[in-house]
Scaffold this motif. Sequence first.
Motif, PDB file in Angstrom:
ATOM      1  N   SER A  54      -8.518   1.955  -6.617  1.00  0.00           N
ATOM      2  CA  SER A  54      -9.681   2.090  -5.732  1.00  0.00           C
ATOM      3  C   SER A  54     -10.878   2.434  -6.608  1.00  0.00           C
ATOM      4  CB  SER A  54      -9.448   3.191  -4.696  1.00  0.00           C
ATOM      5  OG  SER A  54      -8.312   2.857  -3.920  1.00  0.00           O
ATOM      6  N   VAL A  58     -11.499   7.690  -2.967  1.00  0.00           N
ATOM      7  CA  VAL A  58     -10.473   7.904  -1.930  1.00  0.00           C
ATOM      8  C   VAL A  58      -9.185   8.492  -2.490  1.00  0.00           C
ATOM      9  CG1 VAL A  58     -11.241   6.206  -0.197  1.00  0.00           C
ATOM     10  CG2 VAL A  58      -9.724   5.479  -2.052  1.00  0.00           C
ATOM     11  N   ALA A  59      -8.925   8.273  -3.789  1.00  0.00           N
ATOM     12  CA  ALA A  59      -7.679   8.800  -4.372  1.00  0.00           C
ATOM     13  C   ALA A  59      -7.978   9.962  -5.327  1.00  0.00           C
ATOM     14  CB  ALA A  59      -6.925   7.697  -5.096  1.00  0.00           C
ATOM     15  N   VAL A 121      -1.350  -2.802  -7.749  1.00  0.00           N
ATOM     16  CA  VAL A 121      -1.557  -1.734  -6.767  1.00  0.00           C
ATOM     17  C   VAL A 121      -0.206  -1.416  -6.135  1.00  0.00           C
ATOM     18  CG1 VAL A 121      -3.915  -2.464  -6.245  1.00  0.00           C
ATOM     19  CG2 VAL A 121      -2.067  -3.276  -4.808  1.00  0.00           C
ATOM     20  N   ALA A 128      -2.494   2.296   2.686  1.00  0.00           N
ATOM     21  CA  ALA A 128      -3.481   3.345   2.991  1.00  0.00           C
ATOM     22  C   ALA A 128      -4.910   2.799   3.024  1.00  0.00           C
ATOM     23  CB  ALA A 128      -3.372   4.482   1.977  1.00  0.00           C
ATOM     24  N   VAL A 131      -5.414  -3.219   2.710  1.00  0.00           N
ATOM     25  CA  VAL A 131      -6.145  -4.174   1.880  1.00  0.00           C
ATOM     26  C   VAL A 131      -6.100  -5.586   2.477  1.00  0.00           C
ATOM     27  CG1 VAL A 131      -5.728  -2.820  -0.210  1.00  0.00           C
ATOM     28  CG2 VAL A 131      -4.143  -4.670   0.393  1.00  0.00           C
TER      29      VAL A 131
END
Length: 461
Positions: A54, A58-59, A121, A128, A131
């Motif tokens: 990402s 977000v991570a 990924v 989450a 995508v």
Amino acid sequence: MPHSARTSLSHTSWGNVIRAEHQVVSPDQPYAAARVLTEIPAGRPAIAYGCGRSYGDVALNPGGLLIETRRLDCFISFDAEKGLLTCESGVTLAEILRATSVPAKDGSGWLLPVVPGTRFVTVGGAIANDVHGKNAHVFGSFGCHVESLDLARSDGRILTCSAQNNAELFAATVGGLGLTGLILRATLRLRRVEGLALETEEIRFARLADFFALDAESAVGWEYTAAWIDCLARGNQLGRGIYLRARHAPGVSAPPPSLGPRRSVPIAPPLSLVNGLSVRAFNAAYWRKLGTAERVRRVVPYEGAFFPLDALGGWNRLYGPKGFFQFQCVVPPEGAEAATAELLAAIAEAGQGSMLVVLKRFGHVVSPGLLSFPMPGITLALDFPNAGADTVRLMTRLEAIAVAAGGRLYPAKDALMTAESFARGYPRLDRFRGHMDPALSSAFSRRVGLSDASDGSGEGR
Ligand SMILES: Cc1cc2nc3c(=O)[nH]c(=O)nc-3n(C[C@H](O)[C@H](O)[C@H](O)COP(=O)(O)OP(=O)(O)OC[C@H]3O[C@@H](n4cnc5c(N)ncnc54)[C@H](O)[C@@H]3O)c2cc1C
């Protein structure tokens, strides 16, 4: 903090703009991962970290705990009749393609129905962020093909969620940015294609209106569509580019792509190699890449068409030590041409941007997630080298154009959007909030007002 946690400075996001220290745990069994969640102290929330693909935050959880999921990498079962694959959440899409997309003698094979522009990924990360790929107008987003998932919560429960079981929690978890619990494993529905190779067509177009005409023409019969745009073109050349459309070539096989990149950028150069000069030179050459033909047809393996950037590992380092931002928005179909023209004009006027600019249409296939990004309309994605305040000013302007047009920004790509824009773009936020796990929060969720800003240390930007 779990005692196995170690300090890390290397857990960044793909844009490399946010650098911070994290505590990291890397459980190698689902039960151990579930236990970590139950040990998180109040007021010190954690967030899951997959491959860190990402672009924004977000991570990330500066000063706090990351639960790295890559060691949850077991395949559990594959039903080769129905195409149902069950695996742990740290398995990557590259590993799934390698294991399941082996061509039969007639060229057919199983394929993940939806893949993003990189195969590096994790399954957890793909769920989450819910995508999307180049076939979103036909197949929707990744979450449309998740049969079920097992979710660990910090109260010690492990819940199996699907469209039938714990359906509301399932809807919150798909596209739920890791905030509803830790996905331990998932069952995905693969699809059988008649030929794993692709028949592709590239078409040069001279202006934005031509993109819309080509896109309308390609809606039937072409499963994968997207366009590269010359973001520096202005005036009557605004929005010029190259349209790519593709479909599976019956009877033609293609090997699964490699598990890692073939070449890598070893270190970051001291300055961004992506700048006004290099972008202008690249765009002028790329726009002419089809020569006099205007339109070129080929049959190719899917690796290069789906994952062109995966060929060069660590390409994000080319942006130098200050990193880069990505902007991705979607605007509704009504007014999409005007809003896209306004966005492209603002970018060209600012003279910023990069070679990597993608325009594509999302269709009416409904994503299951309460916070899923895809909605009907046109989506524009592009990178900006981080030139400080000038870049932030431009991105703020782009955000305002997209939101005024009734659109939204993609959290997986974002590092700057305001809480107000997030709330306007995602009208089901209130339903989502009820499913958040109190032990989880990220730099993103705090920035956009989803989580308490006093959680975590908040350092890092
Ligand atoms: C070159 C490139 C091209 C890309 N192209 C596309 C594209 O075409 N379409 C698109 O949609 N995206 C695209 N992306 C973005 C990328 O697909 C997403 O950001 C993806 O979610 C990253 O997965 P990850 O495993 O790296 O997850 P991370 O980036 O590490 O995490 C993403 C989110 O998932 C959460 N998460 C991770 N694992 C779990 C888990 N087990 N349980 C609960 N939550 C979890 C994290 O907390 C975080 O909120 C692209 C990225 C790159 C670098």
